[in-house]
Every structure is written in C-alpha cells, then in structure tokens.
Enzyme design. Structure first.
Site, PDB file in Angstrom:
ATOM      1  N   LYS A   1       0.271   3.856  -2.704  1.00 25.07           N
ATOM      2  CA  LYS A   1      -0.796   4.865  -2.644  1.00 25.07           C
ATOM      3  C   LYS A   1      -0.242   6.276  -2.459  1.00 25.07           C
ATOM      4  O   LYS A   1      -0.948   7.256  -2.728  1.00 25.07           O
ATOM      5  CB  LYS A   1      -1.777   4.510  -1.534  1.00 25.07           C
TER       6      LYS A   1
ATOM      7  N   SER B   1       0.779  -1.242   0.000  1.00 21.89           N
ATOM      8  CA  SER B   1       0.000   0.000   0.000  1.00 21.89           C
ATOM      9  C   SER B   1       0.808   1.289   0.000  1.00 21.89           C
ATOM     10  O   SER B   1       0.228   2.368  -0.136  1.00 21.89           O
ATOM     11  CB  SER B   1      -0.956   0.015   1.200  1.00 21.89           C
TER      12      SER B   1
ATOM     13  N   SER C   1      -6.016   3.559   4.116  1.00 20.36           N
ATOM     14  CA  SER C   1      -5.460   2.648   3.119  1.00 20.36           C
ATOM     15  C   SER C   1      -6.539   1.880   2.361  1.00 20.36           C
ATOM     16  O   SER C   1      -6.399   0.683   2.087  1.00 20.36           O
ATOM     17  CB  SER C   1      -4.493   1.651   3.781  1.00 20.36           C
TER      18      SER C   1
END
Length: 403
Positions: free
Chosen positions: A102, A99, A154
């Site tokens: 991102k 993640s 997230s």
C-alpha cells in the site's frame, strides 16, 4: 621398422560407443545454447545496488558491529539521505508483500490523481478480505481522506476504491508497476492494489526500500505516511476518528516518522518504516518475519543510529544508471522470450477438451542442467574401457592352460 605417429592405427570404435558419443555431443550443444527464459537471459553487470546486494545471507560493514539477529527472511537498513545500505539480509529475495504494498499504491496515487478528487464507492469494491475501514456504498470520499485511511488503518476496501480513482483498477496496477520500474525496483510485480495474496505477486526488501525512500522525498506521500490521527468520513459527513496502527508510534520509538505493517499467511509479517535522529533519516524494510515486526524494526533502527559516521556501506539505494538500464532491457528481453516459449509450448500441447499445460517459471534452467549432466555422463560411459570378448576357440584347438 618404427611406424610414423601419423600412420599409427587407431583402435576401432564400436557402433554402440559411437552412438553414445553422438548423444553426449548433442547434450553438450543443448546445454551450451542459451534457451529463452533461462537464467542466462537475465544478464546484469551485478545485483542492483552493488555486488553485496546479491547475498543470500546477512551482510554489514566490516568495520561495524553486526546488527541484531532477525527472524525475518529478508531486510534492508539504509540511510534515506545518502542511499547507503548499512545492513541487509537477502535484499533481493522476492516474496508476497502483504499490506506494505500500500506504500507503492499511495506513491502512485499522489503522483497521478488530484487529492481533492471525489470517488464514489461501488459495493463490489467492498467485497474483499478485511482488514477494512468500513465505507458506505454510493457515498463519495475524497482521495485525501481515503489515503489517510489506507496507511493509518490498512483498509483493503479503501485500496480497492482508490484503485478506481485513476479510471480503472487495471490502469492503477499498470501505474503501480510503472512507478516501481521508474525507481529501478524490478523485483516488484504488483497484481493487487492492497497486497493480498495473488500468485505471481512479489516484492523484495531492497525494492520496498526504494519505494519508501522515494515516498519520503514527496511531501504528499509523507503527510499520509506520518499521520497518527484523522477525522474520517464521506463528503458531507458524518465523520469518525481514526488512529494509526503504526507500531513504532505505539512503542513510543524515538524519532519515528511513520511505519506500515502487513501480514498474510504466505507473506508472514512484513514491515516498512522510517525514523530520524540527529539529522539522519533511516529506512528499514522487512519481509516474512514470524511475528509482528515492529520490535525487530526498532532494534535494527537503533543499531543503525548507533553506527559511527565512518561506518562503511554494503550497497546503495541509488542504482547506477548503467545497471538499471541493462537490468531493464534484460528483464524485458527475458520476459518476452519466456512468454514466447510458453506460448509455443501451449500451442503444441493444446488439444480439444484438454487444459493447456505450461512449464513452470525457471524450468528451462533445470532442463539445461540436465543436458549438461547428461552430456558428462554419456561421454563418461562412452570412454570407459570396454570388456574384451574372449576369442572363439577354433575347432580341434587345444585349451590354453594357466601357468
């Protein structure tokens, strides 16, 4: 009468040895010619960021204490203001990002989409492996609200919806990779907006530090990266409170600015964070830790803040223009040559009813190495002293006795 060296008779070479020598020569030529896709195609003046950024181990300034030992496979600790890399471990090692990708999505969106734009949630975008924030199909959310939820919680569902904000998911991915390339982050290959595992997707700790440094310099990115609480909901409500997953914030780390964690099985635990103390802003990025990386990141940041002003740098987050330009051209040429080679191989191997076989990336390197070894081996065989054949005895000749 002595014989002139120019007229000295040379020993005859057998037909078999001649064939072996010719084969060795062919192998040597095959090894010497640069093949498309081979390692020699990606020529640079050195690793981006400096020669020590090519390390496969840990490196830090010789006039400073070593950083604490880390289980992470790769990390970078750098000064966001000067760009000096204070310590690194396998900085250009490439792996799945999870993640922390991102952060690149956030930087891409704030650069290309109005923050007040409203995006309608498509039910198909919610069909994703969670962590999820929980969006309502058919409702509209502002890009601003979605970016808060993306970095604070997230949300993989949020990433999918944001990917449509540019007009299409494909365009967003193209923009993400273009954003990375504009920073000199050539190790990044973004194939998803959320960082979930996809074959071929990769980042490096060095390149994620480039992304985070660029984000910290953009107030639009910074407001999302540093948020810890937010009232989230669709346009027209209802709303609910969100709290950040920022591990440094939960640890009460002094001077923390923001942090983004990630985890998948192939990626391990990943982390990207920044903190400020005494007018210095430090960045830490980590890949493939074997446990949640917040505490490890805090230890590396504490180490960095403890360095004296005279501590040297082992690299830089400011790639020299010549290095970046050459790396970009070489990478494009290598990729084009490799794609052409793979396509030619596919065309040659394709038959009706049979799947196409393509060589794995980097296979040319192994093949060329085989040619090199083959050349040496065949030449060695050809030059070994041959075994003399015993002379045939003439009829009526007496056997030779040993003395």
């Amino acid at each position: 009468m002595p014989v002139s060296p120019l007229t000295t008779p040379m020993p005859a070479i057998s037909r078999r040895r001649a064939v072996v020598l010719v084969a060795a020569l062919c192998c040597a030529i095959g090894a010497a010619i640069p093949w498309p896709g081979a390692a020699t195609a990606d020529i640079r003046t050195g690793p981006i960021g400096g020669s020590l950024m090519g390390t496969t181990g840990e490196v830090h300034a010789s006039n400073s204490a070593p950083p604490p030992a880390m289980d992470a496979s790769a990390y970078v600790v750098a000064d966001a203001t000067t760009g000096n890399v204070l310590a690194a471990k396998q900085p250009h090692w490439r792996n799945e990002p999870a993640s922390i990708l991102k952060t690149l999505l956030t930087l891409t969106i704030v650069r290309n989409v109005p923050l007040d734009k409203q995006v309608v949630v498509n039910a198909a975008d919610l069909n994703v492996e969670c962590t999820c924030v929980g969006l309502t199909p058919g409702r509209s959310y502002t890009v601003d609200a979605l970016l808060h939820a993306l970095l604070m919680r997230s949300g993989n569902d949020v990433a999918n919806v944001l990917a449509e904000a540019t007009g299409s998911r494909a365009k967003t991915l193209q923009l993400m990779n273009a954003t990375a390339a504009s920073l000199g982050a050539y190790d990044i290959n973004a194939l998803t907006p959320n960082g979930l595992n996809t074959p071929g997707q990769a980042v490096s700790a060095y390149d994620m530090a480039l992304v985070l440094r660029a984000g910290l310099a953009d107030p639009r990115f910074l407001q999302y990266f540093s948020s810890t609480t937010f009232s989230f909901g669709p346009v027209g409500g209802p709303s609910r409170p969100l709290e950040s997953q920022n591990e440094l914030w939960h640890l009460g780390f002094s001077g923390e600015i923001g942090a983004k964690n990630g985890w998948t099985t192939p990626a391990g635990h990943t982390f990207a964070a920044a903190a400020q103390r005494g007018g210095r802003t430090l960045i830490v990025t980590m890949l493939n830790d074997d446990h949640p990386a917040g505490a490890d990141a805090a230890a590396l940041l504490n180490w960095g803040f403890g360095l004296s002003a005279s501590a040297g740098a082992v690299g830089s987050l400011v790639p020299a223009p010549a290095d970046v330009a050459q790396a970009q051209q070489a990478r494009a040429a290598a990729n084009a040559a490799k794609a052409n080679t793979i396509q030619q191989h596919a065309n040659a191997q394709t038959t009706p009813g049979r799947p196409t076989k393509t060589p794995p990336p980097g296979s040319n390197v192994s093949v060329q190495s085989g040619f090199s070894l083959g050349a040496v081996g065949l030449a060695g065989i050809a030059l070994l002293p041959g075994r003399r054949r015993p002379k045939k005895r003439r009829r009526n000749s007496r056997p030779t006795r040993e003395r």
